[in-house]
Design a protein around this motif. Structure first.
Motif, PDB file in Angstrom:
ATOM      1  N   ARG A   1      -9.576   9.069   2.230  1.00  0.00           N
ATOM      2  CA  ARG A   1      -8.387   9.755   1.729  1.00  0.00           C
ATOM      3  C   ARG A   1      -8.347   9.660   0.199  1.00  0.00           C
ATOM      4  O   ARG A   1      -8.436   8.589  -0.372  1.00  0.00           O
ATOM      5  CB  ARG A   1      -7.131   9.113   2.321  1.00  0.00           C
ATOM      6  CG  ARG A   1      -5.835   9.773   1.882  1.00  0.00           C
ATOM      7  CD  ARG A   1      -4.642   8.995   2.423  1.00  0.00           C
ATOM      8  NE  ARG A   1      -3.383   9.612   2.030  1.00  0.00           N
ATOM      9  CZ  ARG A   1      -2.814   9.430   0.837  1.00  0.00           C
ATOM     10  NH1 ARG A   1      -3.410   8.671  -0.063  1.00  0.00           N
ATOM     11  NH2 ARG A   1      -1.658  10.022   0.557  1.00  0.00           N
ATOM     12  N   GLY A   2      -8.210  10.825  -0.449  1.00  0.00           N
ATOM     13  CA  GLY A   2      -8.093  10.855  -1.893  1.00  0.00           C
ATOM     14  C   GLY A   2      -9.405  10.699  -2.642  1.00  0.00           C
ATOM     15  O   GLY A   2      -9.404  10.623  -3.871  1.00  0.00           O
ATOM     16  N   SER A   3     -10.519  10.645  -1.927  1.00  0.00           N
ATOM     17  CA  SER A   3     -11.821  10.490  -2.584  1.00  0.00           C
ATOM     18  C   SER A   3     -12.612  11.783  -2.475  1.00  0.00           C
ATOM     19  O   SER A   3     -12.704  12.372  -1.392  1.00  0.00           O
ATOM     20  CB  SER A   3     -12.610   9.351  -1.928  1.00  0.00           C
ATOM     21  OG  SER A   3     -13.933   9.325  -2.433  1.00  0.00           O
ATOM     22  N   PRO A   4     -13.231  12.239  -3.569  1.00  0.00           N
ATOM     23  CA  PRO A   4     -14.024  13.466  -3.511  1.00  0.00           C
ATOM     24  C   PRO A   4     -15.421  13.245  -2.939  1.00  0.00           C
ATOM     25  O   PRO A   4     -16.111  14.202  -2.583  1.00  0.00           O
ATOM     26  CB  PRO A   4     -14.100  13.891  -4.986  1.00  0.00           C
ATOM     27  CG  PRO A   4     -14.024  12.606  -5.746  1.00  0.00           C
ATOM     28  CD  PRO A   4     -13.120  11.717  -4.946  1.00  0.00           C
ATOM     29  N   GLN A   5     -15.855  11.981  -2.848  1.00  0.00           N
ATOM     30  CA  GLN A   5     -17.215  11.690  -2.388  1.00  0.00           C
ATOM     31  C   GLN A   5     -17.327  11.876  -0.875  1.00  0.00           C
ATOM     32  O   GLN A   5     -16.501  11.402  -0.102  1.00  0.00           O
ATOM     33  CB  GLN A   5     -17.599  10.259  -2.760  1.00  0.00           C
ATOM     34  CG  GLN A   5     -19.067   9.939  -2.504  1.00  0.00           C
ATOM     35  CD  GLN A   5     -19.442   8.569  -3.031  1.00  0.00           C
ATOM     36  OE1 GLN A   5     -18.571   7.779  -3.420  1.00  0.00           O
ATOM     37  NE2 GLN A   5     -20.732   8.252  -3.045  1.00  0.00           N
ATOM     38  N   LYS A   6     -18.389  12.571  -0.441  1.00  0.00           N
ATOM     39  CA  LYS A   6     -18.609  12.845   0.974  1.00  0.00           C
ATOM     40  C   LYS A   6     -19.885  12.149   1.443  1.00  0.00           C
ATOM     41  O   LYS A   6     -20.848  11.996   0.683  1.00  0.00           O
ATOM     42  CB  LYS A   6     -18.742  14.353   1.211  1.00  0.00           C
ATOM     43  CG  LYS A   6     -17.556  15.167   0.729  1.00  0.00           C
ATOM     44  CD  LYS A   6     -17.844  16.659   0.870  1.00  0.00           C
ATOM     45  CE  LYS A   6     -16.777  17.488   0.166  1.00  0.00           C
ATOM     46  NZ  LYS A   6     -17.057  18.940   0.209  1.00  0.00           N
ATOM     47  N   PHE A   7     -19.886  11.754   2.724  1.00  0.00           N
ATOM     48  CA  PHE A   7     -21.029  11.082   3.320  1.00  0.00           C
ATOM     49  C   PHE A   7     -21.423  11.810   4.594  1.00  0.00           C
ATOM     50  O   PHE A   7     -20.568  12.285   5.353  1.00  0.00           O
ATOM     51  CB  PHE A   7     -20.694   9.623   3.650  1.00  0.00           C
ATOM     52  CG  PHE A   7     -20.280   8.804   2.463  1.00  0.00           C
ATOM     53  CD1 PHE A   7     -21.233   8.126   1.722  1.00  0.00           C
ATOM     54  CD2 PHE A   7     -18.948   8.726   2.074  1.00  0.00           C
ATOM     55  CE1 PHE A   7     -20.859   7.356   0.617  1.00  0.00           C
ATOM     56  CE2 PHE A   7     -18.565   7.970   0.979  1.00  0.00           C
ATOM     57  CZ  PHE A   7     -19.526   7.283   0.245  1.00  0.00           C
TER      58      PHE A   7
ATOM     59  N   SER B   1      -1.914   8.861   5.703  1.00  0.00           N
ATOM     60  CA  SER B   1      -1.759  10.192   6.302  1.00  0.00           C
ATOM     61  C   SER B   1      -2.498  11.199   5.432  1.00  0.00           C
ATOM     62  O   SER B   1      -2.783  10.941   4.256  1.00  0.00           O
ATOM     63  CB  SER B   1      -0.286  10.572   6.422  1.00  0.00           C
ATOM     64  OG  SER B   1       0.315  10.627   5.143  1.00  0.00           O
ATOM     65  N   TRP B   2      -2.800  12.346   5.992  1.00  0.00           N
ATOM     66  CA  TRP B   2      -3.508  13.401   5.265  1.00  0.00           C
ATOM     67  C   TRP B   2      -2.898  14.754   5.626  1.00  0.00           C
ATOM     68  O   TRP B   2      -3.012  15.205   6.771  1.00  0.00           O
ATOM     69  CB  TRP B   2      -4.998  13.394   5.614  1.00  0.00           C
ATOM     70  CG  TRP B   2      -5.770  14.474   4.928  1.00  0.00           C
ATOM     71  CD1 TRP B   2      -6.276  15.600   5.482  1.00  0.00           C
ATOM     72  CD2 TRP B   2      -6.106  14.529   3.533  1.00  0.00           C
ATOM     73  NE1 TRP B   2      -6.915  16.366   4.538  1.00  0.00           N
ATOM     74  CE2 TRP B   2      -6.825  15.724   3.324  1.00  0.00           C
ATOM     75  CE3 TRP B   2      -5.870  13.683   2.446  1.00  0.00           C
ATOM     76  CZ2 TRP B   2      -7.303  16.095   2.073  1.00  0.00           C
ATOM     77  CZ3 TRP B   2      -6.350  14.050   1.203  1.00  0.00           C
ATOM     78  CH2 TRP B   2      -7.049  15.242   1.029  1.00  0.00           C
ATOM     79  N   PRO B   3      -2.204  15.438   4.694  1.00  0.00           N
ATOM     80  CA  PRO B   3      -1.544  16.714   4.997  1.00  0.00           C
ATOM     81  C   PRO B   3      -2.483  17.904   5.019  1.00  0.00           C
ATOM     82  O   PRO B   3      -2.088  18.998   5.402  1.00  0.00           O
ATOM     83  CB  PRO B   3      -0.532  16.845   3.858  1.00  0.00           C
ATOM     84  CG  PRO B   3      -1.160  16.106   2.715  1.00  0.00           C
ATOM     85  CD  PRO B   3      -1.908  14.960   3.328  1.00  0.00           C
ATOM     86  N   GLY B   4      -3.748  17.725   4.571  1.00  0.00           N
ATOM     87  CA  GLY B   4      -4.679  18.842   4.529  1.00  0.00           C
ATOM     88  C   GLY B   4      -5.234  19.048   3.137  1.00  0.00           C
ATOM     89  O   GLY B   4      -4.830  18.404   2.170  1.00  0.00           O
ATOM     90  N   CYS B   5      -6.178  19.977   3.025  1.00  0.00           N
ATOM     91  CA  CYS B   5      -6.884  20.167   1.760  1.00  0.00           C
ATOM     92  C   CYS B   5      -5.970  20.666   0.650  1.00  0.00           C
ATOM     93  O   CYS B   5      -6.292  20.540  -0.531  1.00  0.00           O
ATOM     94  CB  CYS B   5      -8.041  21.139   1.953  1.00  0.00           C
ATOM     95  SG  CYS B   5      -7.559  22.782   2.532  1.00  0.00           S
ATOM     96  N   ALA B   6      -4.809  21.231   1.004  1.00  0.00           N
ATOM     97  CA  ALA B   6      -3.892  21.711  -0.035  1.00  0.00           C
ATOM     98  C   ALA B   6      -3.495  20.583  -0.980  1.00  0.00           C
ATOM     99  O   ALA B   6      -3.289  20.806  -2.170  1.00  0.00           O
ATOM    100  CB  ALA B   6      -2.645  22.316   0.604  1.00  0.00           C
ATOM    101  N   SER B   7      -3.406  19.355  -0.460  1.00  0.00           N
ATOM    102  CA  SER B   7      -3.005  18.243  -1.320  1.00  0.00           C
ATOM    103  C   SER B   7      -4.063  17.958  -2.386  1.00  0.00           C
ATOM    104  O   SER B   7      -3.735  17.538  -3.499  1.00  0.00           O
ATOM    105  CB  SER B   7      -2.748  16.994  -0.482  1.00  0.00           C
ATOM    106  OG  SER B   7      -3.915  16.598   0.212  1.00  0.00           O
TER     107      SER B   7
END
Length: 332
Positions: A13-19, A77-83
């Motif tokens: 959550r809140g991190s741009p890094q993907k694995f 929580s994660w509201p979606g990519c809009a955040s």
């Protein structure tokens, strides 16, 4: 890759890094993700990056490979990519109006439903000015309102007062249905209720974020939550709104209802009229009826979709209709 394993793109959550993580089950993906991101397994959850939908095992099995997911730790929580986009745009707050206008132009030609919703949500969120209170600090919020309203709280108090005043008019107009021999006593009770309402400014504090009353329905920031249908303890859809944020939210909030749990027209007012008619020397407990009609003792704030128009099948407490012992306000 072992049979049954499917690849996914995972981030915190809140991190741009993907694995890139491969797993054959939701539980297996959670374990690998928690080890990778160093998040406690207990209480962790996975959801779609796009819209925040929380995964179940059956939903996981239906996902296509390379779906982007967010791993949430306990309490997150994660509201979606809009955040994510909102955080990016917040860095350009000095150009917020230009961004909103550009988004509106894009929306006018957009046909994909998901992108339409994303753009509409961005416009709504970027148009918010929650902290502004005075008219001069948020002119757009006051569009369409009379110039006498100098700040947001004054209008919101007026809005609540108007609703309560309308209830008072309904109670007063019912006098034509009261038995002729009881109308004078009924009017006396109405006068007492009106006097009490005036003393508390028609309970306008319910909608005023600046008031410190315990009965206030909003938070200090101005948020309101739907309190659910009359037959439930909470709203099943978790509706919430902040009418102080922008003009659109202010207008939308006007469609929310203050729902009488024990119904005003079907139960409370007819019971009051009957109590006055059959009092037989007893003193009607008008303050009990006042609480049912005009206070949060019997009023719930509900989203229009949660406001059931059907009969609630609830009645007044017979033990509270008449006063016990000596009282100061007696209606003859």
């Amino acid at each position: 890759m072992a049979e049954g394993l499917r690849p996914f793109r995972l981030r915190g959550r809140g991190s741009p890094q993907k694995f890139g993580v491969a797993a054959g089950s939701l539980r297996g993906l959670l374990r690998k993700g928690c080890r990778l991101l160093q998040i406690p397994l207990a209480g962790s959850r996975l959801c779609l990056y796009e819209d925040g939908t929380e995964l179940t095992e059956s939903y996981f099995r239906a996902l296509p490979p390379q779906t982007e997911l967010v791993l949430l730790g306990p309490g997150e929580s994660w509201p979606g990519c809009a955040s994510d986009i909102e955080r990016f745009l917040a860095a350009f707050s000095s150009q917020r109006d230009a961004v909103v206008e550009a988004a509106r132009q894009l929306l006018s030609g957009e046909r994909a439903p998901r992108r339409q919703k994303l753009l509409a949500d961005l416009i709504h969120n970027l148009s918010e000015n929650i902290l502004a209170e005075e008219r001069g600090d948020d002119e757009k919020w006051f569009e369409g309102l009379e110039s006498r309203f100098k700040n947001k709280s004054s209008y919101m108090r007026y809005s609540c007062e108007s609703r309560i005043r309308s209830y008072m008019k309904e109670v007063s107009s019912f006098i034509s249905n009261v038995h002729p021999t009881a109308r004078e006593a009924y009017k006396g009770i109405i006068d007492l209720m009106a006097e009490k309402l005036k003393s508390v400014k028609y309970n306008g504090c319910y909608f005023d974020r600046r008031e410190e009353e315990e009965a206030r329905l909003c938070t200090p920031e101005g948020w309101f939550s739907c309190q659910g249908p009359f037959d439930r303890d909470e709203c099943p859809c978790k509706h919430s709104i902040n009418p102080y944020s922008n003009r659109e939210s202010r207008i939308l909030f006007s469609t929310w209802n203050l729902d009488h749990i024990i119904e005003k027209k079907r139960a409370v007012v007819p019971e009051l009229a009957e109590a006055v008619k059959t009092r037989d020397g007893r003193e009607v407990n008008w303050e009990y009826f006042y609480q049912l009609l005009f206070t949060v003792e019997n009023l719930k704030l509900v989203h229009i979709a949660c406001h059931k128009k059907t009969n609630h099948h609830l009645s007044c407490d017979k033990a509270k209709i008449y006063r016990k012992g000596k009282q100061n306000h007696k209606i003859s």
